[in-house]
Design a protein around this motif. Structure first.
Motif, PDB file in Angstrom:
ATOM      1  N   UNK A  93       0.856  -1.184   0.000  1.00 51.57           N
ATOM      2  CA  UNK A  93       0.000   0.000   0.000  1.00 51.57           C
ATOM      3  C   UNK A  93       0.896   1.240   0.000  1.00 51.57           C
ATOM      4  N   UNK A  94       0.878   1.976  -1.089  1.00 52.90           N
ATOM      5  CA  UNK A  94       1.789   3.109  -1.257  1.00 52.90           C
ATOM      6  C   UNK A  94       1.450   4.306  -0.370  1.00 52.90           C
ATOM      7  N   UNK A  95       0.317   4.256   0.334  1.00 54.70           N
ATOM      8  CA  UNK A  95      -0.060   5.393   1.179  1.00 54.70           C
ATOM      9  C   UNK A  95       0.419   5.229   2.622  1.00 54.70           C
ATOM     10  N   UNK A  96       0.848   4.019   2.998  1.00 56.08           N
ATOM     11  CA  UNK A  96       1.175   3.733   4.395  1.00 56.08           C
ATOM     12  C   UNK A  96       2.652   3.966   4.680  1.00 56.08           C
ATOM     13  N   UNK A  97       2.919   4.737   5.724  1.00 51.17           N
ATOM     14  CA  UNK A  97       4.280   4.940   6.224  1.00 51.17           C
ATOM     15  C   UNK A  97       4.250   4.643   7.720  1.00 51.17           C
ATOM     16  N   UNK A  98       5.064   3.687   8.148  1.00 46.30           N
ATOM     17  CA  UNK A  98       5.072   3.280   9.553  1.00 46.30           C
ATOM     18  C   UNK A  98       6.152   4.041  10.311  1.00 46.30           C
ATOM     19  N   UNK A  99       5.732   4.672  11.402  1.00 46.74           N
ATOM     20  CA  UNK A  99       6.610   5.500  12.218  1.00 46.74           C
ATOM     21  C   UNK A  99       6.546   5.017  13.664  1.00 46.74           C
ATOM     22  N   UNK A 100       7.688   4.677  14.232  1.00 44.06           N
ATOM     23  CA  UNK A 100       7.776   4.253  15.630  1.00 44.06           C
ATOM     24  C   UNK A 100       8.418   5.369  16.430  1.00 44.06           C
ATOM     25  N   UNK A 101       7.826   5.671  17.587  1.00 44.24           N
ATOM     26  CA  UNK A 101       8.273   6.834  18.364  1.00 44.24           C
ATOM     27  C   UNK A 101       7.905   6.610  19.832  1.00 44.24           C
ATOM     28  N   UNK A 102       8.717   7.083  20.785  1.00 45.69           N
ATOM     29  CA  UNK A 102       8.346   6.962  22.193  1.00 45.69           C
ATOM     30  C   UNK A 102       6.996   7.631  22.471  1.00 45.69           C
ATOM     31  N   UNK A 103       6.201   7.013  23.319  1.00 45.55           N
ATOM     32  CA  UNK A 103       4.841   7.495  23.585  1.00 45.55           C
ATOM     33  C   UNK A 103       4.791   8.961  24.032  1.00 45.55           C
ATOM     34  N   UNK A 104       5.662   9.422  24.946  1.00 47.14           N
ATOM     35  CA  UNK A 104       5.585  10.831  25.346  1.00 47.14           C
ATOM     36  C   UNK A 104       5.848  11.796  24.196  1.00 47.14           C
ATOM     37  N   UNK A 105       6.727  11.408  23.275  1.00 46.66           N
ATOM     38  CA  UNK A 105       7.043  12.273  22.141  1.00 46.66           C
ATOM     39  C   UNK A 105       5.871  12.285  21.152  1.00 46.66           C
TER      40      UNK A 105
END
Length: 284
Positions: A93-105
């Motif tokens: 799916x060319x629209x999906x970008x997965x981003x992982x980040x600390x919850x507080x940020x």
């Protein structure tokens, strides 16, 4: 059977469907084949494993002990395959970008900027995760990671994104001497932050101690006392005037956050565009 060849995948699919549904005919309907085909597949599978896998029960079937043992392995394997196919579908799916980040940020800095991100990239559907165990860039599970330490992963581009610090904040309508302090349990027990709190905030009574920084932010917004918060977590509340920084108290540097993506051209141009946008947001 240890030295025998593996059964046909088609036989195993028929077996799993019949075991799950308790019926050859219902398995045939699900698999869009004839009941005799399912029966033939299972007969061949039983011949290969050398054990009966089903016994008749009324109008249906039930597993034998051998059948239950085989289903345990086959069911888990098919679930893994289905999961893998689902991941591939998401990857395509060319629209999906997965981003992982600390919850507080995510809570204090990223989430308030998602609207701007979507306006700049109308085709984007971000997958935002706080699961930091999945932070490694592999172009399948994670496209972009924001982390408190460099990943130092081969084939990954990573650059500094934001500096963070521990600050004392309070609701603007809290006048006069602060009633007391709100803080995180992990900060109190930290070898670095604990002494800082005792030195500079030891005169304040502890009103509440939390194990989640988002709960600490909520308590500060409710006016429960002075809170020691990550500036990035408090970013939106400080910008909107919901909280004010108590400049009379010192702050404590918490280090740099890093942003990472695959080196070179990522799997989608959109990944690089989102990466560049987040870098730009950190400067403005």
């Amino acid at each position: 059977m240890s030295n025998a060849r593996l059964p046909s995948f088609r036989f195993l699919i028929g077996f799993e469907a019949a075991a799950r549904l308790g019926s050859y005919s219902r398995a045939a309907e699900e698999l869009c084949i004839s009941q005799s085909a399912v029966s033939h597949q299972i007969a061949q599978l039983e011949e290969q494993v050398g054990q009966p896998l089903f016994r008749r029960k009324g109008r249906g079937v039930e597993l034998t002990v051998s059948g239950r043992l085989l289903l345990d392995s086959v069911g888990k394997s098919l679930d893994q395959i289905r999961s893998g196919l689902s991941r591939i579908e998401t990857y395509m799916d060319d629209s999906l970008v997965t981003l992982v980040c600390p919850a507080p940020v995510v809570k204090g800095w990223l989430q308030p900027r998602v609207d701007r991100l979507l306006q700049e990239h109308p085709a984007l559907c971000p997958i935002i995760s706080i699961d930091e165990t999945a932070r490694y860039i592999d172009e399948m599970d994670v496209d972009i990671a924001i982390t408190r330490e460099p990943l130092k992963q081969r084939g990954v581009l990573e650059v500094p994104l934001l500096d963070d610090e521990l600050v004392a904040v309070v609701r603007p309508d809290s006048d006069g001497q602060p009633a007391g302090m709100l803080c995180l349990e992990t900060d109190l027990t930290s070898d670095r932050i604990g002494p800082f709190i005792r030195e500079h905030f030891g005169n304040l009574r502890r009103l509440a101690i939390y194990d989640d920084p988002r709960l600490l932010l909520d308590a500060a917004l409710r006016g429960h006392g002075v809170a020691l918060l990550s500036r990035l977590l408090a970013d939106e509340a400080l910008r909107s005037g919901q909280l004010r920084h108590l400049a009379a108290y010192p702050s404590l540097p918490l280090g740099t956050l890093w942003i990472s993506r695959t080196e070179g051209e990522p799997r989608l141009p959109l990944v690089r565009q989102v990466f560049d946008s987040l870098l730009a947001y950190s400067k403005g």
